[in-house]
Each structure stands twice: as structure tokens, then as C-alpha cells.
Enzyme design. Structure first.
Site, PDB file in Angstrom:
ATOM      1  N   PRO A   1       0.813  -1.215   0.000  1.00 36.63           N
ATOM      2  CA  PRO A   1       0.000   0.000   0.000  1.00 36.63           C
ATOM      3  C   PRO A   1       0.844   1.262   0.000  1.00 36.63           C
ATOM      4  O   PRO A   1       2.075   1.214   0.054  1.00 36.63           O
ATOM      5  CB  PRO A   1      -0.780  -0.139   1.310  1.00 36.63           C
ATOM      6  CG  PRO A   1       0.228  -0.780   2.230  1.00 36.63           C
ATOM      7  CD  PRO A   1       1.024  -1.732   1.373  1.00 36.63           C
ATOM      8  N   TRP A   2       0.138   2.404   0.010  1.00 36.46           N
ATOM      9  CA  TRP A   2       0.837   3.687  -0.092  1.00 36.46           C
ATOM     10  C   TRP A   2       1.072   4.359   1.258  1.00 36.46           C
ATOM     11  O   TRP A   2       1.715   5.400   1.310  1.00 36.46           O
ATOM     12  CB  TRP A   2       0.081   4.650  -1.006  1.00 36.46           C
ATOM     13  CG  TRP A   2      -1.413   4.710  -0.840  1.00 36.46           C
ATOM     14  CD1 TRP A   2      -2.342   4.162  -1.679  1.00 36.46           C
ATOM     15  CD2 TRP A   2      -2.153   5.372   0.199  1.00 36.46           C
ATOM     16  NE1 TRP A   2      -3.616   4.436  -1.220  1.00 36.46           N
ATOM     17  CE2 TRP A   2      -3.532   5.180  -0.067  1.00 36.46           C
ATOM     18  CE3 TRP A   2      -1.787   6.108   1.339  1.00 36.46           C
ATOM     19  CZ2 TRP A   2      -4.542   5.686   0.745  1.00 36.46           C
ATOM     20  CZ3 TRP A   2      -2.777   6.612   2.161  1.00 36.46           C
ATOM     21  CH2 TRP A   2      -4.144   6.406   1.856  1.00 36.46           C
TER      22      TRP A   2
ATOM     23  N   GLU B   1     -13.904   2.591   7.412  1.00 37.53           N
ATOM     24  CA  GLU B   1     -12.528   2.993   7.687  1.00 37.53           C
ATOM     25  C   GLU B   1     -12.302   4.404   7.154  1.00 37.53           C
ATOM     26  O   GLU B   1     -12.565   4.681   5.979  1.00 37.53           O
ATOM     27  CB  GLU B   1     -11.554   2.022   7.026  1.00 37.53           C
ATOM     28  CG  GLU B   1     -10.095   2.337   7.307  1.00 37.53           C
ATOM     29  CD  GLU B   1      -9.146   1.313   6.693  1.00 37.53           C
ATOM     30  OE1 GLU B   1      -8.110   1.031   7.313  1.00 37.53           O
ATOM     31  OE2 GLU B   1      -9.446   0.802   5.595  1.00 37.53           O
TER      32      GLU B   1
ATOM     33  N   SER C   1      -6.875  -2.456   0.418  1.00 38.26           N
ATOM     34  CA  SER C   1      -8.270  -2.210   0.762  1.00 38.26           C
ATOM     35  C   SER C   1      -9.082  -3.506   0.726  1.00 38.26           C
ATOM     36  O   SER C   1      -8.671  -4.508   0.137  1.00 38.26           O
ATOM     37  CB  SER C   1      -8.882  -1.211  -0.222  1.00 38.26           C
ATOM     38  OG  SER C   1      -8.974  -1.793  -1.517  1.00 38.26           O
TER      39      SER C   1
ATOM     40  N   GLU D   1      -3.969  -8.673   4.156  1.00 34.57           N
ATOM     41  CA  GLU D   1      -4.000  -7.757   5.302  1.00 34.57           C
ATOM     42  C   GLU D   1      -4.724  -6.517   4.807  1.00 34.57           C
ATOM     43  O   GLU D   1      -4.191  -5.732   4.023  1.00 34.57           O
ATOM     44  CB  GLU D   1      -2.581  -7.437   5.776  1.00 34.57           C
ATOM     45  CG  GLU D   1      -2.530  -6.903   7.211  1.00 34.57           C
ATOM     46  CD  GLU D   1      -2.800  -5.418   7.316  1.00 34.57           C
ATOM     47  OE1 GLU D   1      -3.987  -5.063   7.528  1.00 34.57           O
ATOM     48  OE2 GLU D   1      -1.863  -4.634   7.181  1.00 34.57           O
TER      49      GLU D   1
ATOM     50  N   CYS E   1      -3.774   1.343   9.262  1.00 37.70           N
ATOM     51  CA  CYS E   1      -4.919   0.449   9.444  1.00 37.70           C
ATOM     52  C   CYS E   1      -5.140   0.075  10.903  1.00 37.70           C
ATOM     53  O   CYS E   1      -6.196  -0.461  11.253  1.00 37.70           O
ATOM     54  CB  CYS E   1      -4.762  -0.806   8.597  1.00 37.70           C
ATOM     55  SG  CYS E   1      -3.176  -1.625   8.755  1.00 37.70           S
TER      56      CYS E   1
ATOM     57  N   LYS F   1       4.713  -5.450  -6.440  1.00 33.32           N
ATOM     58  CA  LYS F   1       4.124  -4.277  -7.090  1.00 33.32           C
ATOM     59  C   LYS F   1       3.761  -3.252  -6.023  1.00 33.32           C
ATOM     60  O   LYS F   1       2.815  -3.450  -5.260  1.00 33.32           O
ATOM     61  CB  LYS F   1       2.877  -4.628  -7.896  1.00 33.32           C
ATOM     62  CG  LYS F   1       2.461  -3.458  -8.830  1.00 33.32           C
ATOM     63  CD  LYS F   1       1.022  -3.481  -9.225  1.00 33.32           C
ATOM     64  CE  LYS F   1       0.120  -2.835  -8.221  1.00 33.32           C
ATOM     65  NZ  LYS F   1       0.319  -1.351  -8.098  1.00 33.32           N
TER      66      LYS F   1
END
Length: 467
Positions: free
Chosen positions: A150-151, A373, A227, A248, A282, A175
Site C-alpha cells: 500500500p501507499w 474505515e 483495501s 491484510e 490500518c 508491485k
């Protein structure tokens, strides 16, 4: 860091086969700072072929040899601290010093932990479970792994994925998120001095790149931090080829503050964690459930912390993108009439994607802002009357990644650790992770664990051998 990144495939730095690129924007300024390949099927095919070609040699490398490689990478992460900090902060807008002091040491520690774990895989002892035959258990690599990160913590999540996979003899194609690929690409180039070509490959791109990668027939395991939408899509696609999947996903962490807690200390500690990385975590404490007897005192203390430096000027950093800023703004703009923005609630008047730390009170359990979220510097506060109600509210969302309980009563704390439907529970603290303990969730927060020996075994296949 170059203005235009390249993929790292088979030990070489390559543009996308099509020549396509995408812009990279600095969230702290809103300005384009570089470009990255928009990789297509030809690029994911090349990366998976390189990983498959490297697999026999890397899986046959002794655990000691893999340990040496990972220790070399950990040392290199520290040696290239300036370059990695520049790459990460250009993509994320994070304060450079916070990244250098808070995240980089933990990233190197994770790699070193898995370097050691490579030499101590747990398993059953050989024994005679039937007369005349000896059984033993082998732990073998799964094969080529597709890993999507993720970012919010680009380099840290890359380390969490890459290190255990390589430690047990897998090869991987990573990736990174489309908005934050720079530090992962640089990590692959740094690691190339310690790994055979093809063991670690990085392809940049968008959702279509991820789809092409995860659908590749060489891929045996898909590991994703992202997500719920992405997790559902990947799990459905993986089912067609029966690939192993490790997800996750999102979180919506409850915090239970009982009436015997130190209200001031709890408010100060939770404010520090809630706004860190602009709340883009998260496990961030987003739903504060506070006993009615101390609700008003806690709300006042927490609100004061939100409005004080360094939170007031959002020195914790910006949101990742215009899209993420719009998502947070949308949740606040759709608040029901009974909800009250106690402090914050607005975008800051400065370049980039900064948002003021925001506290929302008066919410109800079925409100969108409670159920979904947020992934931004926004926290809700709800009162509860007794322990049973607190647990019901805490568990009353579809996510189950992390939670914390604040109390001086040991028995109450232990009851909460059993009753909370989450993969992580903290007591009188929140947000601390260690390499030795698993990080994963339940319900819509996914399945599978990062970190720890539990996370290491996710990347192995058990084989029973009988002699």
C-alpha cells in the site's frame, strides 16, 4: 532518486515494455515530482519468468546463505538512509526526520529478524508414529510470490512482505502502490548487490498491472496489504487457479477507555498515535469508546491535544493524494445532524493535501463514519455505560484488525483481550509493533499474518516425509 523510475526485473532496471509512464505527485506540495512505469502484461510476464528462473538456485541456497544476504540488505538500508528517506518522502510527503527516526530502524530490524528466522524454522520432531516407519516434516518454499503493497508505509510494507518470502527460499515480484513506488524500486536496486538476479523483482503500475501479476500462472502465492475492495477482487481471481492468498486489509480500531484509566495520559498517548502519518494507518485508534463517567474529561483532554502543536499545523504530514483527501472530506460532509465536529473538520489552507486533526462526537453506532474505515486524521468519540456495552460497540463493525483497552483492572483487561474480535489487542498502549509478534486481523480485515514466525510460515509449504 531519478525523475523517471524503472522497473527492476531479473537484476536489470527497465522501462515498461510499452514505454507508458504515470505521474508521481508529492502530497506535501501537490506538484508532480517524477514518473514511474505503467507496466503491462509483458512486464509482469518478464518479472514472473525471472522469478521462476531464479527459484531453483535461491531455494537451494542454505539458510545461512539466505541469512547473509538479508543481513547485507539490512545493513544497506541503514547505509542508504538518506536516499531511501528522500525517495519515501517525495512520494508520501511524510516529515523526513520522522521517517528516518521512526520507520527506518524498524524496517532494518524486520529484515534482520527474518534473516535470523531463516535458520530456525519451527517443526515437529522426527518420530515413529506407526511401527517401522519414521516421519519427519519439511518446510519448503511455496514458489514465486506476487506481493502488493500500500501507499501509507511503502518501504516498511515492502520489507514486511519481501523479507519472510526470501528468508525461506521463495522468489518474489513486488508491485508497490501506484502513488508511492520510489522507495521500493530503490530497495530492489540496493538489494541487487546481495541477491542473485531474479530473486527480487519490482514492477510499477496501476490496478491493471496488479491484475496481470496476480493472474500469472507462475505465481503460487499472493500477499496483499490494501483495501477490502482489492482483497475481495484478488481472492476471487486467485480462486480460479487455487493460488494461496494472504490478505491484510482495512481496519477501524476501537479504543475502550474505562473510568479507572488515567484520562490525561490516555488522551495524550492516543492523540500521538491517532494523528501519526495523518491517521493513514490500518491500526490507528479511530473509534474512541469512553465510559460516561469520564467521557467529558477525556473529550476535553483529547481535543486539546488535537489543537496543540505539532498537531495543529498537521506536521504529521499530508494525506496521500487528492483522492484520499476527497474521501476524508466526503465522510465529514455527510455527517448526520446529531454528530458534532468538536475541533478541526477542514482542509488546511496550504499547498498539498493537508487536513486538520478532527474530533467528532455525538456519533451513533450505525453512522457511516463509525462503520467505515476513515484512513485520515479523524477520530470519533462515543460514550458507553458498562463493560458489556463497550465490547458490543467495539465489535460492532465489519473490521477486526486491532483494538486497545485502557484500565487499571487486570481482570477487566484480560476479559477484553478474550472478547475483542481482533487480531491485535493492546492494553494501556496502542500502535506498537514488534517483529517477533504477528500482525494480522479477522473478519473484513483479512487473513494471514505479517511479521513473526507465524508470518514466516505463511510463505512455506509443509511436506510430510515417511521413511
Amino acid at each position: 532518486m531519478a525523475d523517471t523510475l524503472r522497473n527492476h526485473i531479473g537484476g536489470a532496471d527497465l522501462p515498461a515494455a510499452s514505454g507508458a509512464t504515470m505521474e508521481l505527485t508529492d502530497p506535501a506540495t501537490g506538484r508532480v515530482h517524477g514518473r514511474a512505469p505503467r507496466s503491462g502484461r509483458a512486464d509482469t510476464d518478464a518479472a514472473c519468468a525471472a522469478a521462476a528462473a531464479a527459484l531453483p538456485g535461491w531455494s537451494a541456497t542454505t539458510p545461512a546463505g539466505r541469512q547473509r544476504a538479508l543481513l547485507g540488505i539490512a545493513d544497506a538500508i541503514e547505509a542508504y538512509a538518506d536516499e531511501l528517506t528522500a525517495a519515501e518522502t517525495a512520494d508520501t510527503g511524510k516529515p523526513a526526520e520522522r521517517f528516518r527516526t521512526d520507520e527506518l530502524p524498524a524496517i532494518a530490524d524486520t529484515v534482520r529478524f527474518f534473516a535470523g528466522a531463516a535458520r530456525s524454522l519451527p517443526g515437529a520432531a522426527a518420530a515413529e508414529y506407526t511401527e517401522g516407519r519414521t516421519s519427519l516434516l519439511r518446510r519448503e518454499p511455496v514458489g514465486v510470490c506476487a506481493q502488493i503493497t500500500p501507499w501509507n508505509y511503502p518501504l516498511m510494507m515492502a520489507a514486511w512482505k519481501i523479507a519472510p518470502a526470501l528468508a525461506v527460499g521463495n522468489t518474489t515480484v513486488l508491485k508497490p502502490a501506484d502513488t508511492t513506488p520510489s522507495s521500493a524500486v530503490l530497495l530492489a536496486r540496493i538489494a541487487a548487490a546481495h541477491l542473485p538476479p531474479g530473486v527480487l523483482n519490482v514492477v510499477c503500475g496501476d490496478r491493471d498491472t496488479g491484475r496481470a501479476l496476480t493472474a500469472h500462472p507462475e505465481v503460487a502465492l499472493i500477499a496483499v496489504t490494501g483495501s477490502v475492495r482489492a482483497g475481495r477482487e484478488i481472492a476471487a481471481a486467485a480462486a480460479a487457479d487455487l493460488k494461496r492468498v494472504h490478505l491484510e486489509l482495512g481496519g477501524n480500531a476501537p479504543v475502550i477507555v474505562h473510568d479507572d484509566a488515567d484520562v490525561g495520559a490516555a488522551a495524550a498517548a492516543l492523540a500521538e498515535v491517532a494523528w501519526y502519518n495523518a491517521g493513514q494507518d490500518c491500526t490507528a485508534p479511530t473509534r474512541l469508546l469512553v465510559h460516561r463517567r469520564v467521557h467529558d474529561a477525556f473529550l476535553a483532554a483529547f481535543t486539546e491535544a488535537a489543537g496543540a502543536p505539532p498537531n495543529r499545523d498537521a506536521s504529521f504530514g499530508p494525506l496521500n493524494s487528492a483522492a484520499q483527501l476527497a474521501s476524508v472530506r466526503g465522510l465529514l460532509e455527510r455527517l448526520p445532524a446529531h454528530a458534532e465536529i468538536v475541533t478541526g473538520g477542514a482542509r488546511l489552507p496550504r499547498p498539498g493535501f493537508f487536513h486538520a486533526p478532527t474530533v467528532v462526537a455525538g456519533v451513533r453506532q450505525d453512522d457511516e463514519i463509525v462503520q467505515e474505515e476513515i484512513f485520515g486524521p479523524v477520530v470519533t468519540v462515543q460514550p458507553f455505560t458498562d463493560e458489556a456495552e463497550a465490547l458490543r460497540l467495539a465489535n460492532g463493525v465489519r473490521f477486526g484488525l486491532a483494538a486497545s483497552v485502557w484500565t487499571k483492572d487486570h481482570d477487566r483487561a484480560m476479559r477484553a483481550t478474550r472478547a475483542l474480535h481482533t487480531g491485535i489487542v493492546w492494553v494501556n498502549t496502542h500502535g506498537t509493533t514488534v517483529s517477533e509478534m504477528p500482525h494480522g486481523g479477522v473478519k473484513h480485515s483479512g487473513y494471514g499474518s505479517d511479521l513473526s514466525l507465524t508470518g514466516l510460515l505463511e510463505y512455506t509449504q509443509a511436506k510430510h516425509v515417511m521413511l
